[in-house]
Motif scaffolding. Structure first.
Motif, PDB file in Angstrom:
ATOM      1  N   GLU A  79      -3.221  -5.882   7.552  1.00 34.09           N
ATOM      2  CA  GLU A  79      -1.496  -6.895   7.912  1.00 34.09           C
ATOM      3  C   GLU A  79      -1.142  -6.392   8.749  1.00 34.09           C
ATOM      4  O   GLU A  79      -0.067  -6.557   9.450  1.00 34.09           O
ATOM      5  CB  GLU A  79      -1.594  -7.283   6.444  1.00 34.09           C
TER       6      GLU A  79
ATOM      7  N   GLY B 191      -7.041  -3.584   4.236  1.00 42.16           N
ATOM      8  CA  GLY B 191      -6.466  -5.500   3.909  1.00 42.16           C
ATOM      9  C   GLY B 191      -5.207  -5.023   4.303  1.00 42.16           C
ATOM     10  O   GLY B 191      -4.154  -5.709   5.429  1.00 42.16           O
ATOM     11  N   THR B 192      -4.460  -4.024   4.204  1.00 43.25           N
ATOM     12  CA  THR B 192      -3.358  -3.916   4.460  1.00 43.25           C
ATOM     13  C   THR B 192      -3.274  -3.578   5.212  1.00 43.25           C
ATOM     14  O   THR B 192      -2.424  -4.131   6.283  1.00 43.25           O
ATOM     15  CB  THR B 192      -2.522  -2.452   3.100  1.00 43.25           C
TER      16      THR B 192
ATOM     17  N   ASN C   5       3.212  -9.923   2.790  1.00 43.15           N
ATOM     18  CA  ASN C   5       2.880  -9.738   0.860  1.00 43.15           C
ATOM     19  C   ASN C   5       3.615 -10.684   0.454  1.00 43.15           C
ATOM     20  O   ASN C   5       4.346  -9.610  -0.459  1.00 43.15           O
ATOM     21  CB  ASN C   5       2.652  -8.216   1.036  1.00 43.15           C
TER      22      ASN C   5
ATOM     23  N   ASP D  67      -0.487 -13.435   3.077  1.00 44.25           N
ATOM     24  CA  ASP D  67      -0.733 -11.273   3.299  1.00 44.25           C
ATOM     25  C   ASP D  67       0.243 -12.058   4.733  1.00 44.25           C
ATOM     26  O   ASP D  67       1.158 -10.264   4.574  1.00 44.25           O
ATOM     27  CB  ASP D  67      -2.292 -11.697   4.520  1.00 44.25           C
TER      28      ASP D  67
ATOM     29  N   ARG E  94     -12.422  -2.423  -5.698  1.00 46.09           N
ATOM     30  CA  ARG E  94     -11.408  -3.628  -5.371  1.00 46.09           C
ATOM     31  C   ARG E  94     -10.134  -2.566  -4.381  1.00 46.09           C
ATOM     32  O   ARG E  94      -9.099  -3.399  -2.996  1.00 46.09           O
ATOM     33  CB  ARG E  94     -10.914  -4.322  -5.910  1.00 46.09           C
ATOM     34  N   LYS E  95      -9.641  -1.344  -5.286  1.00 47.82           N
ATOM     35  CA  LYS E  95      -8.571  -0.718  -3.613  1.00 47.82           C
ATOM     36  C   LYS E  95      -9.508  -0.009  -2.341  1.00 47.82           C
ATOM     37  O   LYS E  95      -7.958  -1.022  -1.954  1.00 47.82           O
ATOM     38  CB  LYS E  95      -8.602   0.701  -4.849  1.00 47.82           C
TER      39      LYS E  95
ATOM     40  N   GLN F  48      -0.135 -14.123  -3.300  1.00 48.05           N
ATOM     41  CA  GLN F  48       0.478 -13.581  -2.605  1.00 48.05           C
ATOM     42  C   GLN F  48      -0.109 -14.071  -0.645  1.00 48.05           C
ATOM     43  O   GLN F  48      -1.436 -14.116  -0.817  1.00 48.05           O
ATOM     44  CB  GLN F  48      -0.573 -12.019  -2.655  1.00 48.05           C
TER      45      GLN F  48
ATOM     46  N   GLU G  39      -8.170  -4.183  -0.639  1.00 48.91           N
ATOM     47  CA  GLU G  39      -7.256  -3.924  -0.767  1.00 48.91           C
ATOM     48  C   GLU G  39      -6.658  -2.669   0.190  1.00 48.91           C
ATOM     49  O   GLU G  39      -5.461  -3.405   1.224  1.00 48.91           O
ATOM     50  CB  GLU G  39      -5.808  -3.933  -2.240  1.00 48.91           C
ATOM     51  N   TYR G  40      -6.668  -1.297   0.556  1.00 57.11           N
ATOM     52  CA  TYR G  40      -5.723  -0.905   1.419  1.00 57.11           C
ATOM     53  C   TYR G  40      -6.695  -1.466   2.809  1.00 57.11           C
ATOM     54  O   TYR G  40      -6.112  -1.078   3.615  1.00 57.11           O
ATOM     55  CB  TYR G  40      -6.788   0.787   0.860  1.00 57.11           C
TER      56      TYR G  40
ATOM     57  N   GLN H 199       4.674 -12.295  -2.285  1.00 57.24           N
ATOM     58  CA  GLN H 199       4.323 -13.208  -3.390  1.00 57.24           C
ATOM     59  C   GLN H 199       5.018 -14.271  -4.079  1.00 57.24           C
ATOM     60  O   GLN H 199       6.809 -14.155  -4.168  1.00 57.24           O
ATOM     61  CB  GLN H 199       4.833 -11.923  -4.658  1.00 57.24           C
TER      62      GLN H 199
END
Length: 170
Positions: free
Chosen positions: A14, A10-11, A33, A48, A3-4, A46, A7-8, A35
């Motif tokens: 973005e 994905g960031t 991001n 994006d 998952r990390k 969240q 997320e990385y 929220q």
């Protein structure tokens, strides 16, 4: 896939979308991001990327998959493949972003403000194969054209700084 790492990645995508938006639109403000609480999900969600332009507000769901994405409006789950051997199943991405839009719209109304129409966009990297009839999905290089097409449908004039403040308050 971890998952990390997802997320990385994905960031990173973005950030790439944000750079693309600033390079292609001289009059734009971008929020990443954001929220918000979703009454529908009964938990935080969240967004994006939010792009606020003088011709509209665009809620962008970024999917940094590398190979392909497949899904239709009425599918419960969409499927995509990145670098791992296994395809990933995720909630219908169009509906996921619509939940984001509803949460933002509800929050702005709760502040006593009237929201403008929001445009739902799903953005994937260039080179990915798209197996979908969804008109709101595009590759990064097609993002500008999709935003322009959607803006002609809604025909909204937006005060960028004013509306950015509304979204930041939400």
């Amino acid at each position: 896939m971890d998952r990390k790492i997802l997320e990385y990645n994905g960031t990173l995508f973005e950030n790439e979308i944000t750079r693309y938006l600033y390079a292609n639109f001289p009059n734009i403000s971008v929020i990443q991001n954001k929220q918000l609480f979703s009454a529908y999900l009964r938990k935080d969600t969240q967004i994006d990327v939010i792009a606020v332009c003088d011709f509209g507000v665009f809620i962008i769901e970024a999917k940094n998959w590398k190979q392909w994405i497949k899904g239709e409006y009425d599918d419960t789950m969409w499927v995509g493949k990145s670098n791992s051997r296994d395809a990933m199943r995720v909630m219908n991405v169009y509906n996921q972003n619509f939940i984001h839009i509803r949460a933002l719209r509800n929050r702005i109304r709760a502040l006593g403000l009237e929201p403008v129409p929001f445009n739902n966009i799903i953005c994937v990297p260039d080179g990915i194969q798209i197996f979908s009839g969804c008109k709101e999905i595009c590759t990064l290089s097609g993002l500008r054209d999709l935003m322009k097409r959607q803006s002609t449908i809604n025909c909204v004039k937006v005060d960028i700084e004013c509306y950015k403040k509304k979204i930041m308050l939400a």
